[in-house]
Write a protein that holds these residues in place. Structure first.
Motif, PDB file in Angstrom:
ATOM      1  N   ARG A  88     -53.174-127.462 -11.614  1.00  0.00           N
ATOM      2  CA  ARG A  88     -52.293-127.729 -12.760  1.00  0.00           C
ATOM      3  C   ARG A  88     -50.889-128.153 -12.332  1.00  0.00           C
ATOM      4  O   ARG A  88     -50.077-128.522 -13.183  1.00  0.00           O
ATOM      5  N   LYS A  91     -47.948-126.872 -14.245  1.00  0.00           N
ATOM      6  CA  LYS A  91     -48.126-126.780 -15.700  1.00  0.00           C
ATOM      7  C   LYS A  91     -48.598-125.394 -16.150  1.00  0.00           C
ATOM      8  O   LYS A  91     -48.755-125.150 -17.344  1.00  0.00           O
ATOM      9  N   THR A 128     -64.842-127.670 -30.539  1.00  0.00           N
ATOM     10  CA  THR A 128     -64.722-128.722 -29.519  1.00  0.00           C
ATOM     11  C   THR A 128     -63.413-128.596 -28.749  1.00  0.00           C
ATOM     12  O   THR A 128     -63.398-128.710 -27.519  1.00  0.00           O
ATOM     13  N   GLN A 137     -58.028-130.663 -18.752  1.00  0.00           N
ATOM     14  CA  GLN A 137     -56.931-130.237 -17.882  1.00  0.00           C
ATOM     15  C   GLN A 137     -57.355-130.090 -16.419  1.00  0.00           C
ATOM     16  O   GLN A 137     -56.542-130.296 -15.520  1.00  0.00           O
ATOM     17  N   THR A 141     -60.428-137.201 -16.008  1.00  0.00           N
ATOM     18  CA  THR A 141     -61.266-138.410 -16.105  1.00  0.00           C
ATOM     19  C   THR A 141     -61.382-139.130 -14.757  1.00  0.00           C
ATOM     20  O   THR A 141     -60.512-139.006 -13.902  1.00  0.00           O
ATOM     21  N   SER A 146     -59.250-143.874 -19.095  1.00  0.00           N
ATOM     22  CA  SER A 146     -58.055-143.140 -19.515  1.00  0.00           C
ATOM     23  C   SER A 146     -58.379-142.026 -20.501  1.00  0.00           C
ATOM     24  O   SER A 146     -57.636-141.051 -20.583  1.00  0.00           O
ATOM     25  N   THR A 148     -61.424-139.367 -22.100  1.00  0.00           N
ATOM     26  CA  THR A 148     -62.777-138.826 -22.236  1.00  0.00           C
ATOM     27  C   THR A 148     -63.219-139.081 -23.681  1.00  0.00           C
ATOM     28  O   THR A 148     -62.397-139.017 -24.587  1.00  0.00           O
ATOM     29  N   ILE A 167     -67.727-139.708 -31.215  1.00  0.00           N
ATOM     30  CA  ILE A 167     -67.989-138.858 -32.366  1.00  0.00           C
ATOM     31  C   ILE A 167     -67.377-137.467 -32.172  1.00  0.00           C
ATOM     32  O   ILE A 167     -67.574-136.585 -32.987  1.00  0.00           O
ATOM     33  N   ILE A 171     -59.096-138.602 -31.906  1.00  0.00           N
ATOM     34  CA  ILE A 171     -58.908-138.761 -33.344  1.00  0.00           C
ATOM     35  C   ILE A 171     -58.579-140.219 -33.662  1.00  0.00           C
ATOM     36  O   ILE A 171     -59.157-140.809 -34.570  1.00  0.00           O
ATOM     37  N   LEU A 269     -62.235-141.185 -35.129  1.00  0.00           N
ATOM     38  CA  LEU A 269     -63.098-139.995 -35.136  1.00  0.00           C
ATOM     39  C   LEU A 269     -63.595-139.629 -36.534  1.00  0.00           C
ATOM     40  O   LEU A 269     -64.687-139.074 -36.680  1.00  0.00           O
ATOM     41  N   ASP A 301     -70.311-130.490 -24.625  1.00  0.00           N
ATOM     42  CA  ASP A 301     -69.811-129.757 -25.787  1.00  0.00           C
ATOM     43  C   ASP A 301     -70.850-129.846 -26.894  1.00  0.00           C
ATOM     44  O   ASP A 301     -71.063-130.910 -27.458  1.00  0.00           O
TER      45      ASP A 301
HETATM   46  C1  LIG Z   1     -59.756-132.843 -27.465  1.00  0.00           C
HETATM   47  C2  LIG Z   1     -58.480-132.199 -27.936  1.00  0.00           C
HETATM   48  C3  LIG Z   1     -58.722-130.724 -28.134  1.00  0.00           C
HETATM   49  C4  LIG Z   1     -57.379-132.361 -26.904  1.00  0.00           C
HETATM   50  O1  LIG Z   1     -56.207-131.982 -27.529  1.00  0.00           O
HETATM   51  P1  LIG Z   1     -55.125-131.023 -26.907  1.00  0.00           P
HETATM   52  O2  LIG Z   1     -55.696-129.820 -26.326  1.00  0.00           O
HETATM   53  O3  LIG Z   1     -54.091-130.879 -27.928  1.00  0.00           O
HETATM   54  O4  LIG Z   1     -54.691-131.920 -25.757  1.00  0.00           O
HETATM   55  P2  LIG Z   1     -53.274-132.108 -25.207  1.00  0.00           P
HETATM   56  O5  LIG Z   1     -52.689-133.304 -25.877  1.00  0.00           O
HETATM   57  O6  LIG Z   1     -52.521-130.811 -25.199  1.00  0.00           O
HETATM   58  O7  LIG Z   1     -53.668-132.447 -23.723  1.00  0.00           O
HETATM   59  C5  LIG Z   1     -54.164-131.481 -22.825  1.00  0.00           C
HETATM   60  C6  LIG Z   1     -54.537-132.231 -21.593  1.00  0.00           C
HETATM   61  O8  LIG Z   1     -55.711-132.991 -21.835  1.00  0.00           O
HETATM   62  C7  LIG Z   1     -55.476-134.363 -21.610  1.00  0.00           C
HETATM   63  N1  LIG Z   1     -56.202-135.079 -22.652  1.00  0.00           N
HETATM   64  C8  LIG Z   1     -56.109-134.928 -23.992  1.00  0.00           C
HETATM   65  N2  LIG Z   1     -57.009-135.711 -24.608  1.00  0.00           N
HETATM   66  C9  LIG Z   1     -57.672-136.378 -23.628  1.00  0.00           C
HETATM   67  C10 LIG Z   1     -58.739-137.309 -23.631  1.00  0.00           C
HETATM   68  N3  LIG Z   1     -59.320-137.730 -24.743  1.00  0.00           N
HETATM   69  N4  LIG Z   1     -59.198-137.756 -22.435  1.00  0.00           N
HETATM   70  C11 LIG Z   1     -58.645-137.339 -21.286  1.00  0.00           C
HETATM   71  N5  LIG Z   1     -57.640-136.447 -21.215  1.00  0.00           N
HETATM   72  C12 LIG Z   1     -57.161-135.972 -22.381  1.00  0.00           C
HETATM   73  C13 LIG Z   1     -53.979-134.548 -21.700  1.00  0.00           C
HETATM   74  O9  LIG Z   1     -53.573-135.656 -20.933  1.00  0.00           O
HETATM   75  C14 LIG Z   1     -53.481-133.240 -21.140  1.00  0.00           C
HETATM   76  O10 LIG Z   1     -53.560-133.242 -19.729  1.00  0.00           O
HETATM   77  P3  LIG Z   1     -52.452-132.465 -18.877  1.00  0.00           P
HETATM   78  O11 LIG Z   1     -52.304-131.088 -19.498  1.00  0.00           O
HETATM   79  O12 LIG Z   1     -53.009-132.438 -17.488  1.00  0.00           O
HETATM   80  O13 LIG Z   1     -51.197-133.257 -19.015  1.00  0.00           O
HETATM   81  C15 LIG Z   1     -58.008-132.849 -29.281  1.00  0.00           C
HETATM   82  O14 LIG Z   1     -57.897-134.224 -29.079  1.00  0.00           O
HETATM   83  C16 LIG Z   1     -58.913-132.566 -30.412  1.00  0.00           C
HETATM   84  O15 LIG Z   1     -58.849-131.497 -31.031  1.00  0.00           O
HETATM   85  N6  LIG Z   1     -59.790-133.534 -30.768  1.00  0.00           N
HETATM   86  C17 LIG Z   1     -60.685-133.408 -31.901  1.00  0.00           C
HETATM   87  C18 LIG Z   1     -61.868-132.552 -31.555  1.00  0.00           C
HETATM   88  C19 LIG Z   1     -62.699-132.298 -32.752  1.00  0.00           C
HETATM   89  O16 LIG Z   1     -62.358-131.493 -33.588  1.00  0.00           O
HETATM   90  N7  LIG Z   1     -63.838-133.027 -32.856  1.00  0.00           N
HETATM   91  C20 LIG Z   1     -64.733-132.911 -33.974  1.00  0.00           C
HETATM   92  C21 LIG Z   1     -65.925-132.064 -33.695  1.00  0.00           C
HETATM   93  S1  LIG Z   1     -66.860-132.575 -32.298  1.00  0.00           S
END
Ligand SMILES: CC(C)(COP(=O)(O)OP(=O)(O)OC[C@H]1O[C@@H](n2cnc3c(N)ncnc32)[C@H](O)[C@@H]1OP(=O)(O)O)[C@@H](O)C(=O)NCCC(=O)NCCS
Ligand SMILES: CC(=O)OP(=O)(O)O
Length: 325
Positions: A88, A91, A128, A137, A141, A146, A148, A167, A171, A269, A301
């Motif tokens: 980390r 972080k 999720t 974290q 990737t 860039s 996931t 899916i 977002i 999404l 997931d």
């Molecule tokens: C996936 C998700 C949880 C990530 O959000 P988050 O935890 O707030 O992420 P953050 O913005 O705090 O980022 C955390 C870390 O992940 C990384 N990150 C976030 N989204 C990413 C992605 N899509 N791909 C790669 N890395 C990602 C960030 O760069 C950050 O890295 P770092 O801490 O090393 O700098 C959020 O996008 C989300 O809730 N998505 C919707 C999920 C959902 O409800 N889906 C429907 C049901 S399946």
């Protein structure tokens, strides 16, 4: 041979170690026991041993062959904390790391990161966000990817096979990112012997509606074609133009994809997640996934709506992804 049978052949006897952070859950435990007994994977269950025994007793499961880890009794916990802090890079403090690693998804993801396991399957209980955040974290990737994203393999009752994405994770996406998701989803499709024909979905077909949101999909299409010039991919297009040959011929007559698409890339999404659940719940399609794409190591997931069979199948796919690493 159906797709799951062929994946079973690939992973049988390879002893791929898959961590199940939700080891106390009946569906997860049932799937893991079946996979172990069939010689398909080596499950590592996380959880409280007494709770796991209780679930096993209530369901007449034999857990004697399962490896079970209780985090608080894990010998190498401190080493995992050190590795997490190092990963980390400022972080997380050591104190924060200790608290995070006491939670099963962070702990399980660190087992994968440190090579003690080959993949992880979670999300039958956790949301999720809670399932994938540790992977984003820690695992991160692959170079050149860039974001996931999450793809769903959709199986129809008459042998139809489609991939839907994203899916699960993002977002909204910028056109460049949406283009990368399209290329990644085509790669995922090939794992399931789908020869990808990718439709970049919108409410507009080839400029039929003038709106910024449709133009973003058109822009993503242009970028994706540059990223993967040999891939059959087209857009922006509506879902009917993508799947119905007669509509595709009318709305996008010169498209190599319209009317025969089998990989659907959704513009955001809301569309993707709603879209796959409609196909599943009203269309009778079996939904296998979400299969996370673009990570350095396989983390899967589940949907909280998953049953034991869904967990069994996604675990096999996770093991197959691990074999490809
Ligand atoms: C996936 C998700 C949880 C990530 O959000 P988050 O935890 O707030 O992420 P953050 O913005 O705090 O980022 C955390 C870390 O992940 C990384 N990150 C976030 N989204 C990413 C992605 N899509 N791909 C790669 N890395 C990602 C960030 O760069 C950050 O890295 P770092 O801490 O090393 O700098 C959020 O996008 C989300 O809730 N998505 C919707 C999920 C959902 O409800 N889906 C429907 C049901 S399946
Ligand atoms: C994939 C998905 O939608 O997961 P859940 O149903 O758990 O929100």
């Amino acid at each position: 041979m159906n797709i799951i049978e062929s994946i079973k052949e690939k992973v049988a006897g390879k002893n791929m170690k898959i961590v199940f952070p939700e080891g106390e859950d009946k569906r997860v435990l049932g799937a893991a026991i079946k996979l172990k007994n069939e010689g398909l994977i080596e499950p590592i269950m996380l959880g409280d041993i007494e709770e796991i025994k209780k679930t096993a007793k209530e369901n007449s499961f034999d857990i004697s062959k399962l490896q079970i880890i209780e985090i608080e009794k894990y010998d190498e916990f401190d080493a995992l904390v050190d590795a997490f802090v190092e990963r980390r890079k400022g972080k997380a403090t050591r104190e924060q790391a200790v608290e995070m690693l006491k939670t099963v998804n962070y702990f399980g993801t660190m087992l994968v990161y440190t090579g003690k396991a080959d993949g992880l399957v979670s999300g039958a209980v956790f949301s999720t966000g809670d399932t994938v955040r540790p992977a984003l974290q820690i695992i991160k990737t692959r170079p050149g990817v860039s974001r996931t994203s999450g793809a769903m393999l959709m199986l129809g009752q008459n042998g139809e096979k489609y991939m839907f994405a994203d899916i699960a994770i993002n977002i909204t996406l910028e056109p460049q990112e949406l283009a990368e998701v399209a290329v990644e989803t085509a790669k995922t499709a090939r794992i399931f012997d789908i020869d990808p024909k990718v439709a970049m979905l919108s409410f507009s077909t080839m400029g039929s509606a003038k709106h910024e949101l449709a133009e973003r999909v058109a822009e993503a299409t242009k970028i994706a074609k540059e990223l993967a010039p040999d891939l059959a991919l087209d857009g922006e297009m509506q879902f009917d133009a993508a799947v119905a040959p007669e509509v595709g011929a009318k709305k996008a007559p010169n498209s190599p994809v319209a009317g025969k698409a089998n990989v659907f890339v959704f513009p955001d999404l809301q569309a993707g997640n709603i879209g796959y659940k409609i196909a599943q719940r009203l269309g009778g399609y079996e939904a296998i996934g979400p299969i996370l794409q673009g990570l350095n190591m396989p983390i899967s997931d589940l949907s909280r709506g998953s049953n034991e069979e869904d967990i069994y199948k996604l675990s096999l796919i996770t093991a197959a992804q691990a074999l490809e690493k």
